[in-house]
Scaffold this active site. Structure first.
Site, PDB file in Angstrom:
ATOM      1  N   CYS A 280      -0.419   9.170   3.790  1.00 44.98           N
ATOM      2  CA  CYS A 280      -1.332   8.796   4.877  1.00 44.98           C
ATOM      3  C   CYS A 280      -0.814   9.317   6.223  1.00 44.98           C
ATOM      4  O   CYS A 280      -1.149   8.779   7.272  1.00 44.98           O
ATOM      5  CB  CYS A 280      -1.545   7.289   4.912  1.00 44.98           C
ATOM      6  SG  CYS A 280      -0.026   6.348   5.060  1.00 44.98           S
TER       7      CYS A 280
ATOM      8  N   ARG B 200      -8.771   3.918  -5.610  1.00 39.38           N
ATOM      9  CA  ARG B 200      -8.446   2.765  -6.476  1.00 39.38           C
ATOM     10  C   ARG B 200      -9.360   2.748  -7.697  1.00 39.38           C
ATOM     11  O   ARG B 200      -8.917   2.514  -8.821  1.00 39.38           O
ATOM     12  CB  ARG B 200      -8.600   1.468  -5.676  1.00 39.38           C
ATOM     13  CG  ARG B 200      -7.558   1.317  -4.592  1.00 39.38           C
ATOM     14  CD  ARG B 200      -7.833   0.076  -3.753  1.00 39.38           C
ATOM     15  NE  ARG B 200      -6.865  -0.022  -2.668  1.00 39.38           N
ATOM     16  CZ  ARG B 200      -7.149  -0.323  -1.411  1.00 39.38           C
ATOM     17  NH1 ARG B 200      -8.395  -0.588  -1.058  1.00 39.38           N
ATOM     18  NH2 ARG B 200      -6.213  -0.383  -0.503  1.00 39.38           N
TER      19      ARG B 200
HETATM   20  N1  SAH Z   1      -1.309   1.192  -1.983  1.00 42.57           N
HETATM   21  C1  SAH Z   1      -1.569   0.177  -1.003  1.00 42.57           C
HETATM   22  C2  SAH Z   1      -1.174   0.591   0.394  1.00 42.57           C
HETATM   23  C3  SAH Z   1       0.279   0.932   0.556  1.00 42.57           C
HETATM   24  S1  SAH Z   1       0.806   0.882   2.204  1.00 42.57           S
HETATM   25  C4  SAH Z   1      -3.028  -0.239  -1.063  1.00 42.57           C
HETATM   26  O1  SAH Z   1      -3.791   0.305  -1.856  1.00 42.57           O
HETATM   27  O2  SAH Z   1      -3.423  -1.106  -0.286  1.00 42.57           O
HETATM   28  C5  SAH Z   1       2.512   1.104   2.022  1.00 42.57           C
HETATM   29  C6  SAH Z   1       3.240  -0.087   1.445  1.00 42.57           C
HETATM   30  O3  SAH Z   1       4.597   0.309   1.274  1.00 42.57           O
HETATM   31  C7  SAH Z   1       3.283  -1.335   2.307  1.00 42.57           C
HETATM   32  O4  SAH Z   1       2.766  -2.407   1.589  1.00 42.57           O
HETATM   33  C8  SAH Z   1       4.775  -1.573   2.616  1.00 42.57           C
HETATM   34  O5  SAH Z   1       5.147  -2.941   2.563  1.00 42.57           O
HETATM   35  C9  SAH Z   1       5.419  -0.827   1.491  1.00 42.57           C
HETATM   36  N2  SAH Z   1       6.767  -0.297   1.743  1.00 42.57           N
HETATM   37  C10 SAH Z   1       7.215   0.372   2.826  1.00 42.57           C
HETATM   38  N3  SAH Z   1       8.486   0.788   2.627  1.00 42.57           N
HETATM   39  C11 SAH Z   1       8.840   0.377   1.395  1.00 42.57           C
HETATM   40  C12 SAH Z   1      10.012   0.516   0.596  1.00 42.57           C
HETATM   41  N4  SAH Z   1      11.084   1.173   1.047  1.00 42.57           N
HETATM   42  N5  SAH Z   1      10.012  -0.026  -0.621  1.00 42.57           N
HETATM   43  C13 SAH Z   1       8.929  -0.678  -1.111  1.00 42.57           C
HETATM   44  N6  SAH Z   1       7.802  -0.832  -0.402  1.00 42.57           N
HETATM   45  C14 SAH Z   1       7.751  -0.310   0.821  1.00 42.57           C
END
Ligand code: SAH
Length: 394
Positions: free
Chosen positions: A338, A211
């Site tokens: 991940c 980040r």
């Molecule tokens: N980048 C974030 C972590 C992402 S985790 C951080 O820094 O904290 C993955 C995310 O993808 C989750 O918040 C989940 O709600 C979202 N997600 C899963 N499938 C999705 C989809 N089809 N469209 C949009 N968001 C999705």
């Protein structure tokens, strides 16, 4: 102390265990059938082929990983054992992170297989993934409580992996009660996490360094943060000088926390959220002619088991293709995975193919991993689960 059930290793396997291998497979054990009689998860004395004890672990008759090693030599697995492990794990994080918001215990990598502890200041989120660690709760819980004196401990035992171990799923407070939203202090920003209902343990500490890296590269630029969750990337980018930030996620809860974090960090005027399916939103943004100087996509794990590898890789390819289509010429693309099973070369290949399919050219700037509070066990390559790839897109 009552003697432990024994497991006897085949000749040669004991060297690997003494050398730090954290797992013993059924095929490593002489007459593993006797273990079927041991209560699921029970502590075992690990013996070499001559019957001499070389360490202690816990046994799982249902898994190919029959035994996970806890201690070598004569070290007893008691409350003091957990205190020592927790002190060591905490010392590492305190030196590394500087604020008490981190993954404090990362399973095998901290010598505590099956146990995760995330620290949110005075509140701890604990997740137990194995029957063995579950049976040891009367030892680790008092040790953790005495060391940190937390005001709250929530047990997020709602992961799918528990079912494979024959364990029930539940969420409960072992100490204190849910106080609503919890603050997360990270990289000089304040975020919010829902420890009971949020995904996994409520916050993805593993992306802390990524980040910051993306935020530093986004000064004065426009950024779209796809799969943004609660704003981990987007909010710090705005705070460090990004011109405009769009955060996309399907979860209303995650986006509500992202908005709250944007307000708390005085960057709400720079941030917008879009709720929806990331693939549909990316398609719409592209059709609307929207382009961004920095595009990042951090999707959920697409490869949950080995048999999902091919489908998962197609998922990463598609994410990269659609995300690359949103990058301004000369801009940056960061894609993360991940998934334990998505190994680095295959992941990179999928991302680069996706970029090529979008008819864009890429220069590889950097490959990144998880932040240091997610150490890797040297003998477990699958511990390198978080992979990031940063590309400059022509
Ligand atoms: N980048 C974030 C972590 C992402 S985790 C951080 O820094 O904290 C993955 C995310 O993808 C989750 O918040 C989940 O709600 C979202 N997600 C899963 N499938 C999705 C989809 N089809 N469209 C949009 N968001 C999705």
């Amino acid at each position: 102390m009552t003697p432990l059930f024994p497991i006897r290793l085949k000749k040669g396997v004991d060297d690997a265990v003494r050398g730090g291998a954290p797992w013993v497979y059924a095929s490593d054990i002489i007459d593993s059938s006797q273990g079927l009689l041991y209560p699921h998860g029970s502590l075992v004395a690990i013996e070499n082929a001559k019957g001499q004890a070389i360490g202690t672990g816990y046994y799982n008759s249902k898994s190919q990983i029959s035994c996970r090693v806890l201690a070598l030599g004569k070290e007893a697995v008691d409350e003091a054992f957990f205190t020592r492990r927790f002190e060591r794990a905490m010392g590492l994080r305190d030196a590394l992170v500087g604020v008490p918001y981190y993954r404090m215990v990362h399973s095998e990598a901290d010598g505590l297989p099956g146990l995760l502890v995330d620290r949110f200041g005075d509140t701890l989120v604990v997740q137990v993934g194995t029957a063995g660690m579950e049976l040891l709760q009367p030892l680790w819980l008092p040790a953790l409580d005495a060391l940190l004196k937390p005001t709250g401990i929530v047990l997020r035992n709602d992961v799918a992996a528990r079912t494979l171990e024959g364990l029930a799923k539940s969420v409960s407070w072992l100490k204190g009660a849910n106080a609503g939203l919890y603050e997360v202090v990270e990289n000089g920003c304040v975020y919010f996490a829902d420890l009971e209902r949020g995904q996994k343990t409520g916050w993805f500490f593993d992306q802390r360094d990524n980040r910051k890296m993306i935020a530093e590269m986004s000064k004065g630029k426009t950024l779209v943060d796809v799969f943004s969750h609660s704003g981990g990337f987007g909010v710090i980018a705005a705070k460090m000088g990004a011109r405009a930030v769009t955060m996309v996620d399907s979860s209303a809860l995650a986006l509500s926390l992202a908005t709250k974090a944007a307000q708390r960090n005085d960057v709400a005027n720079l941030c917008v959220t879009v709720q929806g399916d990331a693939f549909e939103v990316m398609d719409r943004l592209r059709q609307d002619g929207k382009r961004y100087e920095v595009v990042l996509a951090d999707p959920p794990a697409f490869v949950k088991t080995k048999k999902d590898i091919a489908a998962g890789m197609r998922g990463y390819l598609k994410v990269a293709r659609m995300a690359a289509g949103l990058v301004e010429p000369g801009g940056l693309l960061f894609v993360a995975s991940c998934s334990h099973h998505a190994i680095r070369p295959a992941f990179n290949k999928a991302v680069l193919e996706g970029v090529a399919k979008a008819r864009r050219e890429a220069v590889l700037l950097k490959q990144t991993g998880a932040a240091g509070d997610h150490p890797k066990h040297p003998a477990l390559p699958q511990n390198e689960y978080l992979k990031g790839i940063l590309l400059k897109i022509a």
